[in-house]
Design an enzyme around this catalytic site. Sequence first.
Site, PDB file in Angstrom:
ATOM      1  N   HIS A  16       0.832  -1.338   0.012  1.00 38.32           N
ATOM      2  CA  HIS A  16       0.187  -0.141  -0.034  1.00 38.32           C
ATOM      3  C   HIS A  16       0.816   1.283   0.049  1.00 38.32           C
ATOM      4  O   HIS A  16       1.298   1.577   1.147  1.00 38.32           O
ATOM      5  CB  HIS A  16      -0.856   0.128   1.287  1.00 38.32           C
ATOM      6  CG  HIS A  16      -1.833   1.130   1.442  1.00 38.32           C
ATOM      7  ND1 HIS A  16      -3.137   0.894   1.511  1.00 38.32           N
ATOM      8  CD2 HIS A  16      -1.879   2.409   1.108  1.00 38.32           C
ATOM      9  CE1 HIS A  16      -3.929   2.056   1.498  1.00 38.32           C
ATOM     10  NE2 HIS A  16      -2.836   2.855   1.185  1.00 38.32           N
ATOM     11  N   HIS A  18       1.559   5.405  -1.657  1.00 38.24           N
ATOM     12  CA  HIS A  18       1.276   6.471  -2.527  1.00 38.24           C
ATOM     13  C   HIS A  18       2.600   7.110  -3.281  1.00 38.24           C
ATOM     14  O   HIS A  18       3.509   7.483  -2.378  1.00 38.24           O
ATOM     15  CB  HIS A  18       0.404   7.656  -1.665  1.00 38.24           C
ATOM     16  CG  HIS A  18      -0.707   7.257  -1.140  1.00 38.24           C
ATOM     17  ND1 HIS A  18      -2.032   7.311  -1.781  1.00 38.24           N
ATOM     18  CD2 HIS A  18      -1.102   6.551  -0.055  1.00 38.24           C
ATOM     19  CE1 HIS A  18      -2.826   6.427  -1.077  1.00 38.24           C
ATOM     20  NE2 HIS A  18      -2.308   6.188   0.428  1.00 38.24           N
ATOM     21  N   LYS A 104      -9.676  -0.019  -5.663  1.00 36.39           N
ATOM     22  CA  LYS A 104      -9.554   0.496  -4.563  1.00 36.39           C
ATOM     23  C   LYS A 104     -10.647   1.379  -4.146  1.00 36.39           C
ATOM     24  O   LYS A 104     -11.365   2.102  -5.168  1.00 36.39           O
ATOM     25  CB  LYS A 104      -8.445   1.456  -4.440  1.00 36.39           C
ATOM     26  CG  LYS A 104      -8.353   2.308  -3.259  1.00 36.39           C
ATOM     27  CD  LYS A 104      -7.640   1.416  -1.877  1.00 36.39           C
ATOM     28  CE  LYS A 104      -7.800   2.146  -0.721  1.00 36.39           C
ATOM     29  NZ  LYS A 104      -6.790   3.338  -0.397  1.00 36.39           N
ATOM     30  N   HIS A 141     -10.591   0.978   1.618  1.00 33.72           N
ATOM     31  CA  HIS A 141     -10.414   2.086   2.590  1.00 33.72           C
ATOM     32  C   HIS A 141     -11.652   2.038   3.715  1.00 33.72           C
ATOM     33  O   HIS A 141     -12.701   2.603   3.338  1.00 33.72           O
ATOM     34  CB  HIS A 141     -10.182   3.509   2.120  1.00 33.72           C
ATOM     35  CG  HIS A 141      -9.828   4.602   3.289  1.00 33.72           C
ATOM     36  ND1 HIS A 141      -8.862   5.270   3.353  1.00 33.72           N
ATOM     37  CD2 HIS A 141     -10.907   4.829   4.215  1.00 33.72           C
ATOM     38  CE1 HIS A 141      -8.798   5.866   4.509  1.00 33.72           C
ATOM     39  NE2 HIS A 141      -9.890   6.041   4.897  1.00 33.72           N
ATOM     40  N   HIS A 179      -4.666  -0.694   5.757  1.00 26.64           N
ATOM     41  CA  HIS A 179      -4.618   0.143   6.844  1.00 26.64           C
ATOM     42  C   HIS A 179      -5.248   0.193   8.078  1.00 26.64           C
ATOM     43  O   HIS A 179      -5.962   1.100   8.629  1.00 26.64           O
ATOM     44  CB  HIS A 179      -4.085   1.552   6.559  1.00 26.64           C
ATOM     45  CG  HIS A 179      -4.897   2.283   5.371  1.00 26.64           C
ATOM     46  ND1 HIS A 179      -6.170   2.260   5.982  1.00 26.64           N
ATOM     47  CD2 HIS A 179      -4.756   2.986   4.610  1.00 26.64           C
ATOM     48  CE1 HIS A 179      -6.791   2.998   4.914  1.00 26.64           C
ATOM     49  NE2 HIS A 179      -5.862   3.537   4.123  1.00 26.64           N
ATOM     50  N   ASP A 252       1.369   2.643   3.710  1.00 30.33           N
ATOM     51  CA  ASP A 252       0.672   3.761   3.388  1.00 30.33           C
ATOM     52  C   ASP A 252       1.307   4.890   3.388  1.00 30.33           C
ATOM     53  O   ASP A 252       0.816   6.092   3.899  1.00 30.33           O
ATOM     54  CB  ASP A 252      -0.567   3.760   4.268  1.00 30.33           C
ATOM     55  CG  ASP A 252      -1.692   5.109   3.942  1.00 30.33           C
ATOM     56  OD1 ASP A 252      -1.788   5.195   2.772  1.00 30.33           O
ATOM     57  OD2 ASP A 252      -2.424   5.341   4.940  1.00 30.33           O
TER      58      ASP A 252
HETATM   59  C1  NCD Z   1      -3.331   9.115   1.888  1.00 28.17           C
HETATM   60  C2  NCD Z   1      -2.959  10.146   0.896  1.00 28.17           C
HETATM   61  O1  NCD Z   1      -2.328  11.059   1.323  1.00 28.17           O
HETATM   62  O2  NCD Z   1      -3.117   9.797  -0.414  1.00 28.17           O
HETATM   63  N1  NCD Z   1      -3.520   9.844   3.333  1.00 28.17           N
HETATM   64  C3  NCD Z   1      -3.376   9.254   4.478  1.00 28.17           C
HETATM   65  O3  NCD Z   1      -3.359   9.789   5.271  1.00 28.17           O
HETATM   66  N2  NCD Z   1      -3.311   7.959   4.450  1.00 28.17           N
HETATM   67  C4  NCD Z   1      -4.848   8.889   1.649  1.00 28.17           C
HETATM   68  C5  NCD Z   1      -5.190   7.502   2.207  1.00 28.17           C
HETATM   69  O4  NCD Z   1      -4.640   6.518   2.048  1.00 28.17           O
HETATM   70  O5  NCD Z   1      -6.168   7.209   3.199  1.00 28.17           O
HETATM   71 ZN    ZN Z   2      -3.216   5.099   1.427  1.00 26.84          ZN
END
Ligand code: NCD
Ligand code: ZN
Length: 349
Positions: A16, A18, A104, A141, A179, A252
């Site tokens: 997971h 970003h 997702k 999520h 998460h 995450d």
């Molecule tokens: C994530 C993001 O910034 O893209 N932020 C987070 O707090 N985890 C989005 C997400 O995974 O919920």
């Molecule tokens: Zn995330």
Amino acid sequence: MASPDSLTLTRPDDWHLHLRDGAALAAVLPHTAAQFARAIVMPNLKPPVTTAAQALTYRERILAARPKEGPGSGFAPLMTLYLTDNTPPDEIRRAKDAGVVALKLYPAGATTNSDAGVTDLRKCYRTLEAMQREGLLFLVHGEVTDPDIDLFDREAVFVERQMIPLRRDFPELKVVFEHITTREGAQYVAEAGRFTAATVTPQHLLYNRNAIFTGGLRPHYYCLPVLKSEEHRLALVAAVASGSDRFFLGTDSAPHAAQFKEHAAGHAGCYTALSALELYAEAFEAAGALDKLEAFASFHGPDFYGLPRNTGTVTLRRENWTLPETVPFGDATLKPLRGGETLRWRLVN
Ligand code: NCD
Ligand code: ZN
């Protein structure tokens, strides 16, 4: 038993992550590529990645941002699509042909860039049927967005209102509860059978919600789902320390420019990609479960996704070192979680 001074693990993956796009992507990708062989790349760009064609071009941009040599040069992104109320069932076949592995679910309004998310899962049932048939995973999520529900209760309420009906209606859809942050989430996954798993972040294993308020408001500890109380943190630690194959690594890691974290409406997300394995090692060591780290980081994820385990290894050494306070992030700066502080483990590739 004395703890070892070095740990060699099969090369792990991040299930997971970003990565963003453009200059931000170029800034953060080398950090993940140095630690992990593969990562599940979240689709919440602006605009979101909703079609197979968009996933293919995003994948090309990620490949182009990889280091040209060294261990990170072989990093493989695993692509996902952002499910909307209107994702056509036909898109699932195109996604599968394009090598996309999962969709997702962002409940509309739940988190960063989720405005295009799903307003009612029942609108997506034909698409979920196609996913179950084609073997694409559903990454969830798991928070309700009902403003009447207390922020800290949104995951537990999601289990009752959304997960239980979803599992009943799609018993063979592989679902990853992303998460997880609560006792209810961990317990649900432990008991839900072999088609359900969960990712667990380093921050939810290491910290409870006090971290956000210690000595002032600490925005770098703010992520979604938000950190919970100690009771819940201990339940997550127990879940991963049990060695159950339903739980695996997903950082995450969610980079935001420091000026938007340290802001009147600070953005949610912890940046952990620079030291992810080190943070997990600290959490597993504190739980007396270092012997369970390798399977959590390197085996349970690929086994659940139906992908081969990696070959090759990484080594962590017990060594105090100071994590940089800031790293460049395009025109901005990024502040990693624990930046400027001492870490006890170090990756020594
Ligand atoms: C994530 C993001 O910034 O893209 N932020 C987070 O707090 N985890 C989005 C997400 O995974 O919920
Ligand atoms: Zn995330």
